[in-house]
Structures are given as structure tokens and as C-alpha cells.
Design an enzyme around this catalytic site. Structure first.
Site, PDB file in Angstrom:
ATOM      1  N   LYS A  53       4.062  -2.265  -6.220  1.00 11.94           N
ATOM      2  CA  LYS A  53       3.808  -1.690  -7.533  1.00 11.94           C
ATOM      3  C   LYS A  53       4.687  -0.458  -7.653  1.00 11.94           C
ATOM      4  CE  LYS A  53      -0.349  -1.563  -9.200  1.00 11.94           C
ATOM      5  NZ  LYS A  53      -0.110  -2.532 -10.272  1.00 11.94           N
ATOM      6  N   ASP A  81       1.183  -1.087  -0.921  1.00 16.31           N
ATOM      7  CA  ASP A  81       2.118  -0.838  -2.008  1.00 16.31           C
ATOM      8  C   ASP A  81       3.540  -0.680  -1.488  1.00 16.31           C
ATOM      9  OD1 ASP A  81       0.260  -0.994  -4.002  1.00 16.31           O
ATOM     10  OD2 ASP A  81      -0.034   1.168  -4.212  1.00 16.31           O
ATOM     11  N   MET A  86       5.484  10.377 -11.327  1.00 19.91           N
ATOM     12  CA  MET A  86       6.225   9.220 -11.878  1.00 19.91           C
ATOM     13  C   MET A  86       6.956   9.606 -13.163  1.00 19.91           C
ATOM     14  SD  MET A  86       3.110   6.470 -11.283  1.00 19.91           S
ATOM     15  CE  MET A  86       1.933   7.598 -12.059  1.00 19.91           C
ATOM     16  N   PRO A 144       1.932  10.790   1.154  1.00 20.98           N
ATOM     17  CA  PRO A 144       3.245  10.697   0.497  1.00 20.98           C
ATOM     18  C   PRO A 144       4.305   9.961   1.301  1.00 20.98           C
ATOM     19  CG  PRO A 144       2.925  12.873   1.419  1.00 20.98           C
ATOM     20  CD  PRO A 144       1.624  12.155   1.605  1.00 20.98           C
ATOM     21  N   THR A 168      -2.302  13.807  -1.622  1.00 19.79           N
ATOM     22  CA  THR A 168      -1.554  13.447  -2.821  1.00 19.79           C
ATOM     23  C   THR A 168      -0.188  14.124  -2.827  1.00 19.79           C
ATOM     24  OG1 THR A 168      -1.721  13.215  -5.223  1.00 19.79           O
ATOM     25  CG2 THR A 168      -2.460  15.315  -4.267  1.00 19.79           C
ATOM     26  N   GLY A 221      -0.049   8.032  -1.405  1.00 17.18           N
ATOM     27  CA  GLY A 221      -0.747   9.218  -1.889  1.00 17.18           C
ATOM     28  C   GLY A 221      -2.246   9.106  -1.732  1.00 17.18           C
ATOM     29  N   ASP A 222      -2.967   9.486  -2.786  1.00 15.19           N
ATOM     30  CA  ASP A 222      -4.426   9.394  -2.814  1.00 15.19           C
ATOM     31  C   ASP A 222      -4.817   8.290  -3.791  1.00 15.19           C
ATOM     32  OD1 ASP A 222      -7.072  11.640  -2.512  1.00 15.19           O
ATOM     33  OD2 ASP A 222      -7.196   9.865  -3.773  1.00 15.19           O
TER      34      ASP A 222
END
Length: 492
Positions: A288, A266, A403, A243, A349, A320-321
Site C-alpha cells: 500500500k 506493507d 504522505m 519508520p 510514528t 509507523g503506528d
């Protein structure tokens, strides 16, 4: 393809250093040391361990017990029963002294500098061209820690922690590396094949016990790697960056970052995580992020394929994962279609990080019989149409929406419309585990208004269900009104 260009300030390959860490070979070199204190004896022992020809200048009356004992047993140490003078520096590799006064330290410092000899005055950093770190000795593996004199006790604490991480057998593995290095260099040219061999060597050093057959197995590995050297096939590793907090990264993820030629990361990957990557690796931002201009997934897939076919070791670094809302399935399919090997390194995650930060069990047996992770953001930028809201509206189901910032109002209305109580506990966390982390605890009826106040410019996580009741109770115990925003800095 403009989206593939860096869109934020990248960490420097090498941040500013207080001092340059240098490992100096002293085997057979003349080193001079003025003083006979216990501190001087410790430095003398360290220099002798490096193979130096040590000359100690000190009157007998000033020799400590430890210095006298060292002189008596050390054939590489020559004791001169007199004080130092300018002549002692001739032919010296290094010069050290233990001086009681600053005036004496300054004289020794300038005399050594005039002779062109690097100098260190014990416990007087203002008269030192170089300093000694706190040492972890697994020679030929040597780790030295320095705080630039600011906090020696901190360096000692770091050393103790490293001591627990490095097995004593590492010394023997280091010696074995010296034995086989020439054969490795003869059989494997610099590049991916040689690096791959040494990465496997390192994995063995930390996981296997050295025995009589270890050298033979390593020599077999050299031959195997040499037979593959003509192949230009690379490798792609999908790595979960967690995270944001770099300390939540797995050891396997760190090893992958250290082995990468290219890192495609990312926008949500933290700078602290990128700092753990190999300095020589090329880093490419393939941002992203919901609601912002992003790279097309097809472009990312093409880039991974092209780089791997060029023989590069590629790390696709995902927040995250990678296997949870990370579009890993699409990337794996694209790579496998081109016969490019893919490895997966899972990460922590965001829901797990949220639970740990709140001290909440997502599957507490008194409150939750199941847990579900639901995306709050489909390809069309809205809630997926096939969500089973009826099953999610049971309070004993712990649901975490990823999200979900921009769809919070729809999440609230859909759950209420399918029978969930307006008083059901809800938690919202933004930038979980990062220094700018925010959290809000309240009820389902307040969700949309809370997210609107918090904003959606950073990653938003929404937890719903009775499992979060303890978090709400703990928050209300702070004396703040229910539904207030609580800011929480990451624990150091």
C-alpha cells in the site's frame, strides 16, 4: 488479487551462516584434551560443566597452576602424565588441544580427523572443525555468540549486553519448563494451542518472580488451553513497524512477529524489521503505497478474516503506528464484525522519528502550543477538502504532513493563502530513520521547489512551524546555502 503477490525481493528465511551453531550433549561422554595451560584449563572447566568424562594428557612439568588445581578437585577429570599419541582418540566424542606450534597443531588435527573425532585447537582456528562461542549461562538456557573468530572482543561485548537482558531467574524458569514439558505435550497437541501456552510461559518468565505457586498456575494454564483446543478461532494483531529502523521496534512488536503464523506486511516495512519475524511464518506483501499499484483494502480485510477463521495467528504489519493514518479503524471494524479478536501493538510514528533525528521538540514551549498530524493524501489522492488551513497557518502550531510529497505545492499555497509567513521554517524528510534518509531545511516559500528536487518515490514527511527553527539554524551553520538538500546516513 495480483497486487497480493510479492513485488520485491524478500529476505531469505535463513541468511548465510559462517558456522552452524550446534549445542552438543556431552553428559557421560569421553572427551580428550592435550595440554595443561591456563587456556586448556578454561576449556576443561567448560567441558566438565557439561558433564563430560574428561581425559587430560600433559606432562606434570607443563601443568599450569590452574590446571593442577582443576585436576585436584574434579572427579570427572582423569589426568594422564604423558604427551598425547594417536591411541587417545579411541571412543572420544571430541578432541581438544593447546599446541604451541602450527606443526604440532597440524599433527593433532590430522590424527583426530583420521580417528573420526571432531577437533578444536585452542586459538588456532585454521585447525578447528568447531569453535566455542562467548557464553551466557542460564542453563538450561544457554546463549552462545560467535563472530567466526573475526572479532572475539565483539562477541564478549555482545555477551555483556545479553547478560543485562536475561534475568538470573531465567535459569529456574528453564528448569520448570523441563519439569512440565511432558504434561504440556500430553495435554496439548502441536499447533496454536501449545504455542500459545509457551508464549504465555515466556511472558511470565520475564515479568514474574518464580514462587511456590508458579507451577500450579502453569498447570492451570495447561488445562485452560486444552479446553480451548477445539476452537479454530485465530487472532489478528495490528503491529506498528515504526519508520524503518528495526531498533525502534518495541519488544511487544518483536514478540508478536515471533508468534505469527502469517505476516501481512506493507510495502514500506523494512527488510530489517521482517528479519525479526519467526522463520516459519508465511510472509505476504500487501503493498500500500501512494502513487503505486496497491492491494484493495477490502482484499486485505478478507484475507485477514479468512486466515483467522482458519485458526492462524495473523500479524498485520504496518509502517509507523497502525493507529495514525494506517487505516486501522477499517480493519478493526471488519474483524470485529466477524467476531475475530484483535490486538493492537503501537509503533513509533514517523513524526516522532523525524523529531528525534533532527533533535527538535515538536512541542517546545517557547515555540509551539500544539502539534497536529495531517494527512497530505486523501482517498482521492489529493489534499482532504476539510482541512482547517486557518488554524494550521499559525506558526506556533507545529504541523507534520504525512504522505505530502505529491501535494507539497498545494500545502505551500494553502498555508500562504491563509496568512502564514513565507519565511516560516519548514523541514522535509524522506525515508526517515532509514539508510537512504534525506532531509531538507528551509522556508515555506521554498517548499514546493525543494520537494520537486528531492523526488517523491520514497515516503515524504513535511514539518511546518516555529518548532523547526532550531533545525534550520543548525543546518545553516554547516556553511551550505539555505534550502540546499542535506543527505544524512542513519547512525550505526
Amino acid at each position: 488479487m495480483d497486487a497480493l503477490k510479492p513485488q520485491r525481493n524478500e529476505p531469505a528465511r535463513m541468511e548465510r551462516l559462517a558456522k552452524l551453531p550446534v549445542f552438543w550433549g556431552l553428559e557421560g561422554k569421553r572427551v580428550v584434551l592435550a595440554g595443561g595451560s591456563d587456556g586448556a584449563a578454561w576449556k576443561a572447566e567448560l567441558l566438565l560443566a557439561c558433564g563430560a568424562e574428561l581425559h587430560v594428557y600433559c606432562e606434570e612439568s607443563e601443568l599450569s597452576e590452574s590446571s593442577a588445581a582443576l585436576i585436584a578437585k574434579s572427579p570427572m577429570l582423569t589426568w594422564h602424565d604423558r604427551s598425547w599419541d594417536a591411541d587417545i582418540f579411541k571412543g572420544a566424542e571430541l578432541a581438544l588441544a593447546d599446541c604451541e606450534t602450527d606443526a604440532e597443531a597440524e599433527r593433532f588435527y590430522h590424527a583426530a580427523r583420521a580417528a573420526g573425532v571432531p577437533v578444536n585447537i585452542i586459538d588456532k582456528p585454521e585447525f578447528c572443525q568447531f569453535q566455542f562461542g562467548s557464553i551466557v549461562n542460564r542453563s538450561p538456557v544457554v546463549v552462545s555468540i560467535s563472530t567466526d573468530g573475526a572479532a572475539p572482543i565483539l562477541a564478549q561485548a555482545i555477551r555483556r549486553r545479553i547478560e543485562t537482558l536475561l534475568p538470573l531467574s531465567l535459569k529456574d524458569w528453564g528448569a520448570l519448563a523441563q519439569v512440565i514439558r511432558e504434561r504440556v505435550n500430553l495435554r496439548l497437541v502441536p499447533g496454536s494451542a501449545r504455542r500459545s501456552f509457551w508464549e504465555k510461559f515466556v511472558d511470565r518468565a520475564f515479568t514474574e518472580r518464580l514462587d511456590d505457586g508458579s507451577e500450579e498456575r502453569l498447570l492451570t494454564d495447561i488445562g485452560t488451553q486444552a479446553s480451548r483446543e477445539g476452537s479454530s478461532a485465530g487472532l489478528v494483531t495490528l503491529v506498528g513497524a515504526g519508520p524503518g529502523d528495526a531498533e525502534l521496534l518495541t519488544l511487544k512488536a518483536v514478540r508478536a512477529l515471533q508468534a505469527a503464523d502469517v505476516i501481512l506486511f506493507d510495502d514500506l516495512v523494512s527488510v530489517e524489521v521482517l528479519e525479526l519475524a519467526r522463520r516459519e511464518a508465511k510472509r505476504m506483501l500487501v503493498g500500500k503505497r501512494g502513487g503505486r499499484e496497491s492491494c484493495r483494502q477490502e482484499d486485505i480485510n478478507d484475507m485477514m478474516i479468512r486466515l483467522a477463521k482458519a485458526g492462524k495467528r495473523v500479524v498485520r504489519l504496518k509502517s509507523g503506528d497502525p493507529m495514525i493514518f494506517g487505516r486501522a479503524g477499517e480493519e478493526i471494524a471488519a474483524l470485529e464484525a466477524e467476531n475475530i479478536p484483535v490486538e493492537i501493538v503501537p509503533g513509533i510514528t514517523a513524526a516522532s522519528a523525524m523529531a528525534s533525528r533532527l533533535g527538535v521538540s515538536l512541542t517546545h514551549r517557547d515555540h509551539a502550543q500544539s502539534v497536529r498530524f495531517v494527512t497530505g493524501h486523501s482517498r482521492q489522492g489529493k489534499l482532504p477538502e476539510n482541512i482547517d488551513w486557518q488554524s494550521l497557518s499559525i506558526p506556533s502550531v507545529t504541523t507534520v504532513f504525512y504522505m505530502g510529497g505529491r501535494t507539497a505545492a498545494n500545502i505551500q499555497s494553502s498555508l500562504l493563502a491563509h496568512g502564514m509567513s513565507a519565511s516560516t521554517p519548514v523541514v522535509v524528510m524522506i525515508s526517515v530513520s532509514r539508510t537512504n534518509e534525506q532531509r531538507w531545511c528551509g522556508s515555506l516559500a521554498q517548499l514546493a521547489a525543494a520537494v520537486e528536487r528531492l523526488g517523491v518515490n520514497e515516503p515524504v514527511l513535511i514539518g511546518v512551524g516555529d518548532a523547526f527553527r532550531s533545525a534550520s539554524v543548525a543546518f545553516s551553520g554547516t556553511g551550505k546555502e539555505e534550502g540546499a538538500v542535506m543527505f544524512a546516513q542513519k547512525a550505526g
